[in-house]
Design an enzyme around this catalytic site. Structure first.
Site, PDB file in Angstrom:
ATOM      1  CD  GLU A   1      -2.999  -1.082   0.421  1.00  0.00           C
ATOM      2  OE1 GLU A   1      -3.219  -0.053  -0.254  1.00  0.00           O
ATOM      3  OE2 GLU A   1      -3.686  -2.115   0.319  1.00  0.00           O
ATOM      4  CB  THR A   2       1.532   4.109  -1.921  1.00  0.00           C
ATOM      5  OG1 THR A   2       2.657   3.275  -2.243  1.00  0.00           O
ATOM      6  CG2 THR A   2       2.007   5.550  -1.810  1.00  0.00           C
TER       7      THR A   2
END
Length: 264
Positions: free
Chosen positions: A46-47
Site C-alpha cells: 500500500e501507498t
C-alpha cells in the site's frame, strides 16, 4: 513539486518486520493516474496519500495495481507519518476522510489505536473446492461486506505452512482470502492469520489491519472475549491487539519509520 515521503513498517516495533507502507504528504490533489503510478513505483502493498481539508485529513490507499476501500496498516503508517512530520502529537486523535467513511487514529504511549468499522461475518455459499485452492482442509468459512473470504483451519501449523494456489484463488469471486486458526495453549496470542490478495497484485500481505475487522468479531464469538491478541504469520510477521466495541473494531499497534525522502 517535491512530495515528502516516509516508508513505515506497521504493526511491529522492529524495523524490517510488520507491513511496510509508503506515506506521501500532498499539498494539492493529483490525478488518480499519477497516484497509481506513484504506488506502482513504490511497489509496496500500500501507498497512502494524505491531503489536509481543514477539519480532517483526506486519506487514500493504493496498491501497485489499484485503489482500495480500506487499509489498516497504511492508516497506522499515516498516523505515524503525521507525528513524524510534526503535524500531530502524542495524545491527539486524528480524523481521516476515506472511501470507508470517517476513520480515527489516536496516538498514545501504547502505540496507535485505529477506530475502524466492524465487518460482521456472513455465511459463505460456494461450490468451489476451497481446500484444493488453499491447500488444507477448511473447518469453517465466512465472508464480509469487503468481499474478504475467511477460512478457518484446524491448527496454527497448517496456517503457518500453507502454500495456496495463487492462480486458483485469483479466480475466486472475492477480493481476498483470510486464513486463520485459534492459537495453541501457551501461545502469547489468541488467534493467527495470513492474508492473500492476488487480485490486488498482492500474493501475500504481511500484516493486514482491514482483515482484522472481520477476524475480530469472528473470534470474539468463538472465544467469548471482546479484546484479543492477534498475530499474522507472514514471513515478516506482525502483532496487534483487537477489541470489539459495538459496531466498531479498535486495532492497536506500533510502527517504525525506516526511510525518509521526497518524490520529485
Amino acid at each position: 513539486m517535491a512530495i515528502p515521503l516516509l516508508q513505515i513498517d506497521a504493526f511491529t516495533q522492529q524495523p524490517y518486520r510488520g507491513n511496510p507502507a509508503a506515506v506521501c504528504l500532498l499539498t494539492e490533489p493529483l490525478p488518480d493516474t499519477q497516484l497509481q503510478a506513484i504506488a506502482a513505483e513504490m511497489n509496496l502493498s500500500e501507498t497512502a496519500f494524505l491531503l489536509t481539508d481543514q477539519t480532517a485529513w483526506q486519506l487514500r490507499w493504493f496498491t501497485p495495481a489499484c485503489e482500495v476501500d480500506l487499509c489498516g496498516h497504511a492508516t497506522l503508517a499515516a498516523a505515524q507519518a503525521l507525528q513524524e512530520w510534526g503535524r500531530a502529537q502524542r495524545g491527539q486523535t486524528l480524523r481521516f476522510h476515506t472511501r470507508s467513511g470517517l476513520l480515527q487514529a489516536k496516538l498514545s504511549d501504547r502505540g496507535i489505536e485505529l477506530d475502524f468499522p466492524l465487518q460482521p461475518p456472513q455465511g459463505l455459499e460456494t461450490s468451489l473446492d476451497l481446500a484444493a485452492g488453499i491447500g488444507a482442509p477448511v473447518v469453517a468459512s465466512r465472508t464480509s461486506e469487503l468481499g474478504y473470504w475467511l477460512l478457518e483451519l484446524a491448527s496454527v501449523e497448517q496456517v503457518r505452512t500453507l502454500q495456496p494456489d495463487q492462480a486458483a484463488i485469483a479466480q475466486w469471486p472475492c477480493q481476498a482470502v483470510v486464513v486463520t486458526a485459534a492459537a495453541q495453549a501457551g501461545d502469547d496470542c489468541d488467534f493467527v492469520s495470513r492474508f492473500f490478495a492476488p487480485r490486488f497484485g498482492i500474493p501475500e500481505d504481511p500484516v493486514t489491519g482491514s482483515a482484522h475487522c472481520l477476524l475480530a468479531p469472528y473470534w470474539q464469538a468463538k472465544l467469548g472475549r471482546d479484546r484479543l491478541q492477534a498475530r499474522q504469520l507472514s514471513a515478516r510477521g506482525g502483532e496487534l491487539e483487537v477489541e470489539v466495541v459495538g459496531d466498531r473494531v479498535f486495532l492497536r499497534g506500533y510502527a517504525v519509520t525506516v526511510l525518509r525522502g521526497e518524490l520529485q
